[in-house]
Structures are given as C-alpha cells and as structure tokens.
Design an enzyme around this catalytic site. Structure first.
Site, PDB file in Angstrom:
ATOM      1  N   HIS A  66     -16.318   7.198  -8.595  1.00 25.73           N
ATOM      2  CA  HIS A  66     -15.276   8.104  -9.079  1.00 25.73           C
ATOM      3  C   HIS A  66     -15.810   8.920 -10.269  1.00 25.73           C
ATOM      4  CE1 HIS A  66     -11.738   6.633  -6.777  1.00 25.73           C
ATOM      5  NE2 HIS A  66     -12.456   5.525  -6.713  1.00 25.73           N
ATOM      6  N   CYS A  70     -14.995   8.527  -2.996  1.00 23.47           N
ATOM      7  CA  CYS A  70     -14.622   7.175  -2.565  1.00 23.47           C
ATOM      8  C   CYS A  70     -14.132   7.206  -1.115  1.00 23.47           C
ATOM      9  CB  CYS A  70     -13.602   6.590  -3.521  1.00 23.47           C
ATOM     10  SG  CYS A  70     -13.414   4.790  -3.366  1.00 23.47           S
ATOM     11  N   GLU A 116     -14.739  11.574 -11.518  1.00 24.99           N
ATOM     12  CA  GLU A 116     -13.691  12.212 -12.317  1.00 24.99           C
ATOM     13  C   GLU A 116     -13.425  11.477 -13.620  1.00 24.99           C
ATOM     14  OE1 GLU A 116     -11.351   9.594  -9.272  1.00 24.99           O
ATOM     15  OE2 GLU A 116     -13.252  10.708  -9.388  1.00 24.99           O
TER      16      GLU A 116
END
Length: 539
Positions: free
Chosen positions: A509, A383, A511
């Site tokens: 993102h 990001c 993750e």
C-alpha cells in the site's frame, strides 16, 4: 525539557476535524524545531479497526511496525511527516484485552480489577510509552468521540490524572467545538460550546484553549463571550474556519496564534517557525487548478470515500507535484461489466483499483483491468488491484479461463492468488495479515525502477493472499514482468508491463507513505502517465 502532553477533545458534535487540528498543531510545533509524536484514543470496543467494515470506519491505516489503526493517524503522518507506531492508536477493546490478560496471569496479585485504577492506569501507561519510545518533546493525544459519551469517560479520567502527575505546566487541554450559524436570526451561537465546556469541567478538566469550528468568520463578541463564560484567556479562543484545501489548516491556525499560545501555556521557548516549504506547497496547490486529469477509482466501498482516504490524498499529492487537479471518479465495481465498461471508463485518463477483501465486485475490477490493458490506459493496481490484474492476465492472455484467487473461488484449479505454503484460512481474521514494512528488490529497466530511482525499497503491507510462484514462468513468458520480488526471492511484490508508460500492480500500500510535500513516486508516475494519456486524446 520535560515531555509536554497536549490533549485534544471534541464537543457538541462529532466530525469536527479534531484530527486535522491536532495534526496541524503538530506541524506548527515541528516547524519550531520540536520533536512531536501523535496518538489517537478510540472509545470503541474492537481491539483494532482491522475487522471493521470500511462503510462504518473508513480505511484502516497501517504504520511501519504493522499496527492497524484509525484513519486519523494518516492525517498525523501526512501533516507532521513522522512515522508513527503501535503506541499511536489505542482502543477501549485493546485496553480491556490487556487488563484481562494481566488479571488471568495474576499480575494484580488478587486485587479486585476496577476501572479506576486498573483501566485508567493501562491508558496512562500507553500515553507515557509513546513519549518514552520516540523521545518526543511534545506528545499530542486526540481523544475520539464527543464529550458526554459514556464510552469515552475512562480516557478522560486517565488524561485528567496525567495532568496532575506531570504538572499543569507540562500538560495542555484543547477543546474543539462547533459554533453553529442560525440563518433565521443571522447570528452565531456560543451556547453549545458553553454547555460542552461545562460538561468537560464536570469531569475535572478545564480546557486551556478552545478551538471554534465554523463555516464563516466569527464576530468579536463570540470570542469575548466564550472566553468569559468558559474561563479561558481571550487569546486562547481560536477560530478554525472550514477551508477548501485542508493543507492550509496549519497556516490558518498559525495566523490565529494556536501554536504561539500553546507554547506559552506550556512554557516552551522556541524560535520563529520555518513554514516556507509548507507555504510553497500550498501555493503550488492553488496553481494546480489550471488543468485537470480524470482518474477512475474502481472500488467496492466507493459509497464512503473515507474507505480510500489515503489513496485519494496520494493521488492529489501527485497532482500537486505535476501542477494538475486530480478529479477522482468514484466507480462502483459491482456496476461495471462487459456491456458498459467502455461507457464507464473511456472518459478516464487513468484507472486505479485499490485494496479490499471478499468476492463482491471482483468481476467488475477484472473487467476494468482488462479494459486498461487492451486500451493501453494507465493502470495502477494496489493490493487487491494487483491481484485482479493477475487474474485477468491469466484468464485472457495465458489461456487459463477459470483462473481466480483462492479467496474468491476455492474450487478453481488455477489459483494464481492464494495462501502461501504454511498459511491457512482456519485462523482468526484479526491481526493475522502480513502487516507493516517489508523490503522489495526492483528489477532493472522496469517502470518501478524508473519511478523510484533505486533498486531496493521498503513499503507497508496489509494482506493475506499472495501471488503463487508456480505461475511465475508462465506470466513472464506471456509478457507480464514480475518487477518486484522480496529479497529472499520467495514473494512476488509487483507486476507490470515494462514497455508501457504505466501499468503497474503492487501487493503493498504505497498510499500510506505519500505526503503532500513529498508525493509517492508511484503515484507521481501514474499521474504523469495519465497526463500523457489526456494529451494524446487531444491529437
């Protein structure tokens, strides 16, 4: 089978790991073949955590459908491995927002709007909705805060009413409390738990199971005393001891009988749990300590590690996959500049720059991205981390010395990152980001393709600013590949240097989709490249 409802409350102090307890139980029930949904009720008055400071709240977790939620939902998804949704997180602010909007529309037909029944009904509808929308056999609801907090009382009252409505056989209350150990007298104390349960009973709820959080094993007398004075069955008092590896919590709680007791109390008949994959994952984690890689996490909120909780967990997941421990070095981007960047980053085998908002610490991130590019160190920008790598490339390779993002410098003539046409900064900050899952088409022959193994993906976003398309040709000409584009061709989603082991920036993102037993492919690629970097230093 009627949907079963499990409510998890906490007592004595906050931060006991109610979320890990709830997530672990979810994993154990799923291992028995049940479909599980999980949700968190938060008592704060913010509508959602999207505008809250990371230093106060930690990270904002984003679901597939774009809900900005509490970080405990990340634990739920990582443990249970089920995608959650907008019905998975409710705040006091959202409850009152919904009720007041209904009142303004006249939906209460002139009634005096009160906490009971209007606020509690709104909470109850939300809890019931997650079961209806997911078809779950079991809905696990964690209630934030600590019993006795004023702001939590409407949630407690709502779940008390649900228990009456669905019947005691379809509802279960689990109370997680602290059992402190006094060094002076060399004994554990049960009195705080007794007082907490008494407080809960005063609100009309008798817990069925009490989970005792402790740092050291408890003596038998503690279990007997709590069972007697808190009015629960002896085997419904469960020990939850602190573990070095939180992913062992489901196995530890299985040994303690948590899921067996929960199923018995709810009248659920199941076969034996299939925990073979989870057990093998935990063995793999224990073997990963033989070697390590050093990862520099360059961020602006590193004073609170929970601000990057999912990033840290995704790094560890990739480490488990490759059989190494990932040592995360938390580096404050405000403290990095040209004079000390070599000292700060040369010991690192890989550099990751995660997301964030605002101009503070940005120049330190840009310096870090340049160092990784020039020294050929594995770099992963997420990001904001992608955006600063683009700013750095524009300044130092493309010759645009004053390149920047419109977020940081509105007056710069070269906004390589800015609002897309039709966007504006004259908007409320809450709920106006590009949120949730969006597709991305991957360029053939790219590092992205090598990591994912496919040419189209879907990932979760949380950002407002984008790469400006007028700079595409310049970037490609100077050697940075725009390796991921939205299907309509309008948005640049990923950038990279395709001739390197790993220098990748992604606008989304990744993750949020990593699991301990299913690590994210980009994090796996990053850690693999970092292992190679570590090995090259030995030569």
């Amino acid at each position: 089978m009627a949907t079963k409802y499990i409510f998890v409350t906490g007592g004595v102090v906050s931060g006991l790991g109610k979320g890990i307890t709830a997530a672990s139980l979810g994993r154990l029930l799923k291992a028995r073949g049940l479909k599980v949904a999980a949700q968190k009720l938060d008592p704060y008055i913010n509508v959602d955590p999207g505008t809250m400071s990371p230093y106060q709240h930690g990270e904002v977790y984003v679901t597939e459908d774009g809900a900005e939620t509490d970080l405990d939902l990340g634990h739920y998804e990582r443990f249970i491995d089920e995608d959650l949704n907008k019905y998975s997180n409710l705040t006091t602010g959202k409850v009152y927002w919904n009720v007041l909007n209904k009142e303004r529309k006249g939906e209460y037909l002139g009634s005096t709007v009160q906490v009971i029944p209007h606020i509690t009904n709104e909470i109850k509808d939300f809890i019931y909705n997650v079961g209806r929308n997911t078809g779950a056999d079991v809905v696990i609801t964690e209630i934030g805060g600590t019993i006795g907090d004023i702001e939590s009382q409407p949630f407690i009252e709502a779940v008390r009413q649900i228990s009456l409505e669905v019947g005691r056989e379809n509802s279960l209350f689990i109370h997680v409390t602290l059992v402190p150990f006094l060094r002076g007298s060399d004994e554990h104390k049960s009195k705080p738990t007794q007082h907490s349960v008494k407080e809960l009973q005063g609100l009309g709820i008798n817990p069925n199971i009490i989970v005792l959080r402790c740092d050291e094993p408890l003596e038998d007398s503690i279990f007997q005393k709590i069972a007697l004075f808190c009015n629960v069955k002896p085997d419904c008092v469960i020990e939850n001891i602190t573990l070095a590896n939180l992913y062992e919590a489901p196995l530890m709680l299985e040994e303690q009988g948590l899921a067996v007791v929960a199923c018995r109390e709810l009248g659920i008949e199941t076969g034996e749990p299939d925990l073979a994959e989870w057990e093998e994952m935990c063995r793999r984690i224990s073997r990963s300590h033989a070697s390590a890689v050093e990862i520099g996490l360059v961020g602006k909120y590193v004073a609170l590690h929970d601000a990057y909780l999912s990033v840290a967990e995704a790094l560890r997941h990739a480490g488990y996959h490759h059989g190494v421990t990932v040592n995360i070095h938390w580096l404050d981007s405000e403290l990095i500049d040209d004079s000390n960047v070599d000292e700060m980053l040369s010991p690192m085998d890989g550099i990751i720059v995660p997301g964030g908002f605002g101009s503070r610490g940005i120049e330190g991130m840009i310096v870090s991205a340049r160092y990784a590019r020039e020294k050929n160190i594995p770099y992963f920008g997420i990001c904001l981390g992608m955006q600063v790598s683009c700013i750095e490339f524009a300044r130092n390779v493309c010759g645009l010395a004053d390149a920047n993002s419109g977020e940081f410098d509105e007056s710069t003539p070269h906004k390589v990152i800015d609002f897309m046409p039709g966007q504006s900064d004259e908007i409320n900050k809450g709920g106006t980001l590009r949120l949730g899952a969006y597709p991305c088409v991957i360029k053939k022959g790219s590092v992205m393709e090598r990591c994912y193994g496919v040419n189209e993906i879907t990932e979760r976003h949380r950002h407002r600013y984008e790469f400006m398309n007028e700079y595409r040709e310049m970037f490609e000409k100077n050697g940075m590949s725009l390796s991921g584009i939205s299907p309509d061709g309008n948005l640049v989603e990923t950038v990279e240097f395709s001739d390197r082991d790993f220098f990748v920036g992604v606008q989304y993102h990744p993750e949020f989709k990593s699991r301990p037993n299913k690590p994210h492919p980009l994090f796996c690629g990053f850690i693999e490249a970092s292992i190679k970097e570590k090995e090259s230093k030995k030569i």
